[in-house]
Design a protein around this motif. Sequence first.
Motif, mmCIF file in Angstrom:
data_model
loop_
_atom_site.group_PDB
_atom_site.id
_atom_site.type_symbol
_atom_site.label_atom_id
_atom_site.label_comp_id
_atom_site.label_asym_id
_atom_site.label_seq_id
_atom_site.Cartn_x
_atom_site.Cartn_y
_atom_site.Cartn_z
ATOM 1 N N LEU A 22 0.863 -1.190 0.000
ATOM 2 C CA LEU A 22 0.000 0.000 0.000
ATOM 3 C C LEU A 22 0.894 1.233 0.000
ATOM 4 C CD1 LEU A 22 -3.124 0.583 0.556
ATOM 5 C CD2 LEU A 22 -2.458 0.880 2.933
ATOM 6 N N VAL A 23 0.799 2.065 -1.027
ATOM 7 C CA VAL A 23 1.573 3.310 -1.089
ATOM 8 C C VAL A 23 0.604 4.463 -1.319
ATOM 9 C CG1 VAL A 23 3.421 4.584 -2.238
ATOM 10 C CG2 VAL A 23 3.584 2.110 -2.018
ATOM 11 N N ASN A 24 0.670 5.460 -0.441
ATOM 12 C CA ASN A 24 -0.219 6.615 -0.541
ATOM 13 C C ASN A 24 0.574 7.797 -1.078
ATOM 14 O OD1 ASN A 24 -2.350 8.326 -0.308
ATOM 15 N ND2 ASN A 24 -2.571 8.186 1.901
ATOM 16 N N CYS A 25 0.212 8.279 -2.263
ATOM 17 C CA CYS A 25 0.906 9.403 -2.899
ATOM 18 C C CYS A 25 -0.031 10.610 -2.934
ATOM 19 C CB CYS A 25 1.329 9.026 -4.323
ATOM 20 S SG CYS A 25 2.368 7.561 -4.377
ATOM 21 N N PRO A 172 4.562 7.611 2.334
ATOM 22 C CA PRO A 172 4.476 6.478 3.253
ATOM 23 C C PRO A 172 3.996 5.206 2.564
ATOM 24 C CG PRO A 172 2.534 7.847 3.489
ATOM 25 C CD PRO A 172 3.413 8.523 2.470
ATOM 26 N N GLY A 173 4.284 4.069 3.178
ATOM 27 C CA GLY A 173 3.831 2.799 2.609
ATOM 28 C C GLY A 173 3.728 1.716 3.662
ATOM 29 N N GLY A 174 3.073 0.640 3.277
ATOM 30 C CA GLY A 174 2.934 -0.497 4.179
ATOM 31 C C GLY A 174 2.778 -1.778 3.392
ATOM 32 N N ASN A 175 3.121 -2.893 4.028
ATOM 33 C CA ASN A 175 2.915 -4.216 3.449
ATOM 34 C C ASN A 175 2.048 -4.992 4.427
ATOM 35 O OD1 ASN A 175 4.972 -4.254 1.077
ATOM 36 N ND2 ASN A 175 6.129 -3.446 2.800
ATOM 37 N N VAL A 176 0.864 -5.392 3.977
ATOM 38 C CA VAL A 176 -0.142 -5.915 4.896
ATOM 39 C C VAL A 176 -0.558 -7.319 4.500
ATOM 40 C CG1 VAL A 176 -2.438 -5.493 5.874
ATOM 41 C CG2 VAL A 176 -0.978 -3.561 5.264
ATOM 42 N N GLY A 177 -0.711 -8.191 5.499
ATOM 43 C CA GLY A 177 -1.250 -9.532 5.293
ATOM 44 C C GLY A 177 -2.348 -9.798 6.300
ATOM 45 N N ALA A 178 -2.845 -11.032 6.317
ATOM 46 C CA ALA A 178 -3.937 -11.383 7.236
ATOM 47 C C ALA A 178 -3.474 -11.358 8.688
ATOM 48 C CB ALA A 178 -4.478 -12.762 6.869
ATOM 49 N N VAL A 182 3.993 -4.785 7.889
ATOM 50 C CA VAL A 182 5.287 -4.100 7.998
ATOM 51 C C VAL A 182 5.137 -2.748 7.307
ATOM 52 C CG1 VAL A 182 7.709 -4.118 7.287
ATOM 53 C CG2 VAL A 182 6.623 -6.244 8.035
ATOM 54 N N PHE A 183 5.545 -1.687 7.977
ATOM 55 C CA PHE A 183 5.395 -0.342 7.405
ATOM 56 C C PHE A 183 6.770 0.253 7.134
ATOM 57 C CE2 PHE A 183 1.512 -1.394 9.462
ATOM 58 C CZ PHE A 183 0.538 -0.879 8.625
ATOM 59 N N GLU A 184 6.920 0.855 5.958
ATOM 60 C CA GLU A 184 8.220 1.375 5.522
ATOM 61 C C GLU A 184 7.984 2.479 4.498
ATOM 62 O OE1 GLU A 184 10.341 -1.588 3.256
ATOM 63 O OE2 GLU A 184 8.524 -2.268 2.266
ATOM 64 N N GLN A 185 9.075 3.135 4.124
ATOM 65 C CA GLN A 185 8.999 4.140 3.059
ATOM 66 C C GLN A 185 8.318 3.526 1.845
ATOM 67 O OE1 GLN A 185 12.623 6.375 2.471
ATOM 68 N NE2 GLN A 185 12.381 6.330 0.258
ATOM 69 N N GLY A 186 7.344 4.253 1.267
ATOM 70 C CA GLY A 186 6.494 3.676 0.241
ATOM 71 C C GLY A 186 7.134 3.503 -1.121
ATOM 72 N N ALA A 187 8.121 4.317 -1.455
ATOM 73 C CA ALA A 187 8.752 4.246 -2.774
ATOM 74 C C ALA A 187 10.258 4.140 -2.600
ATOM 75 C CB ALA A 187 8.391 5.483 -3.595
ATOM 76 N N SER A 188 10.899 3.390 -3.493
ATOM 77 C CA SER A 188 12.308 3.045 -3.272
ATOM 78 C C SER A 188 13.274 3.712 -4.237
ATOM 79 C CB SER A 188 12.473 1.529 -3.384
ATOM 80 O OG SER A 188 12.015 1.088 -4.643
ATOM 81 N N ALA A 189 12.768 4.471 -5.205
ATOM 82 C CA ALA A 189 13.642 5.004 -6.259
ATOM 83 C C ALA A 189 14.643 6.030 -5.728
ATOM 84 C CB ALA A 189 12.807 5.638 -7.366
ATOM 85 N N GLY A 190 14.424 6.549 -4.532
ATOM 86 C CA GLY A 190 15.316 7.566 -3.987
ATOM 87 C C GLY A 190 16.546 7.022 -3.303
ATOM 88 N N LEU A 209 8.135 8.625 9.068
ATOM 89 C CA LEU A 209 7.227 9.161 10.092
ATOM 90 C C LEU A 209 5.767 9.000 9.657
ATOM 91 C CD1 LEU A 209 9.232 12.377 11.036
ATOM 92 C CD2 LEU A 209 8.797 10.424 12.538
ATOM 93 N N LEU A 210 5.483 9.280 8.380
ATOM 94 C CA LEU A 210 4.114 9.109 7.884
ATOM 95 C C LEU A 210 3.738 7.620 7.795
ATOM 96 C CD1 LEU A 210 3.925 11.875 5.120
ATOM 97 C CD2 LEU A 210 2.908 11.920 7.404
ATOM 98 N N SER A 211 4.741 6.752 7.520
ATOM 99 C CA SER A 211 4.488 5.306 7.548
ATOM 100 C C SER A 211 4.156 4.864 8.968
ATOM 101 C CB SER A 211 5.711 4.534 7.033
ATOM 102 O OG SER A 211 6.009 4.874 5.701
ATOM 103 N N SER A 212 4.793 5.490 9.944
ATOM 104 C CA SER A 212 4.494 5.194 11.352
ATOM 105 C C SER A 212 3.056 5.573 11.685
ATOM 106 C CB SER A 212 5.452 5.949 12.275
ATOM 107 O OG SER A 212 6.789 5.618 11.972
ATOM 108 N N ALA A 213 2.595 6.686 11.094
ATOM 109 C CA ALA A 213 1.197 7.085 11.296
ATOM 110 C C ALA A 213 0.251 6.057 10.668
ATOM 111 C CB ALA A 213 0.960 8.468 10.689
ATOM 112 N N MET A 214 0.625 5.520 9.500
ATOM 113 C CA MET A 214 -0.163 4.449 8.882
ATOM 114 C C MET A 214 -0.221 3.234 9.798
ATOM 115 S SD MET A 214 0.963 4.440 4.844
ATOM 116 C CE MET A 214 -0.030 3.030 4.397
ATOM 117 N N MET A 215 0.910 2.922 10.437
ATOM 118 C CA MET A 215 0.965 1.789 11.352
ATOM 119 C C MET A 215 0.042 2.016 12.555
ATOM 120 S SD MET A 215 4.256 0.061 13.270
ATOM 121 C CE MET A 215 4.528 1.448 14.374
ATOM 122 N N LEU A 216 0.065 3.222 13.094
ATOM 123 C CA LEU A 216 -0.816 3.551 14.224
ATOM 124 C C LEU A 216 -2.288 3.386 13.829
ATOM 125 C CD1 LEU A 216 1.064 6.662 15.620
ATOM 126 C CD2 LEU A 216 0.690 4.521 16.848
#
Length: 264
Positions: A22-25, A172-178, A182-190, A209-216
Amino acid sequence: MGGGVSSLNVQLRKELDLYASLVNCFNLPGLPTRHDNVDIVVIRENTEGEYSGLEHEVVPGVVESLKVITKFCSERIAKYAFEYAYLNNRKKVTAVHKANIMKLADGLFLESCREVAKKYPGIKYNEIIVDNCCMQLVSKPEQFDVMVTPNLYGNLVANTAAGIAGGTGVMPGGNVGAEHAVFEQGASAGNVGSDKILEEKIANPVALLLSSAMMLRHLQFPALADRLETAVEGVILEGKYRTKDLGGTSTTQEVVDAVVAALD
């Protein structure tokens, strides 16, 4: 590239069955970009496709790499995308594909998306070929809302959308399963030149920090998530503390300290 251990990131996603990336742009107030009104969520199938890792050398100089698409995983990611759209009051889901060429593999992905779309009549559904999608993203990104994609296309689309909306350092980004997430920077090109960034301590902490907010929010602490997001957005809007990629001169720690101060 070409040898060594397989990607630990990919292994983690498979081991924990983190099937949805999940990546929110979106545009951040105070951060000028080429396009306004960008608010795209890219939902990418995370466990199969070209990332299945099934590669072998048939004869010297000829390599075969298998792309795996299953109905189970395609339906699962489509359901996640439509459920996300429904729960977050999103209006449209766009399936990204190359079914005009990969008629069986991407055709199965599209078929699964269409079946799931019928169960959500209140959400508009459309489809777009991946090459046209990239062109539309850089010319009229505001037309997209939620995008659902197979594995490789999602990686490309998410990084393109991130570049449009302010760069990889703020997405921000996240990887979600059932069972796990795991939440991490959403894009890797940088990550180009990351050793130098690390040495100079100028990595942009906003995406994490915004990924941490997604985790919360995932952990059902929406008030804390809102508080953290508001603090980060306030620091960016003020413009006093920004890392080099956003046109500033601040270090990573200075930006974090400013966000902590805004929290208080």
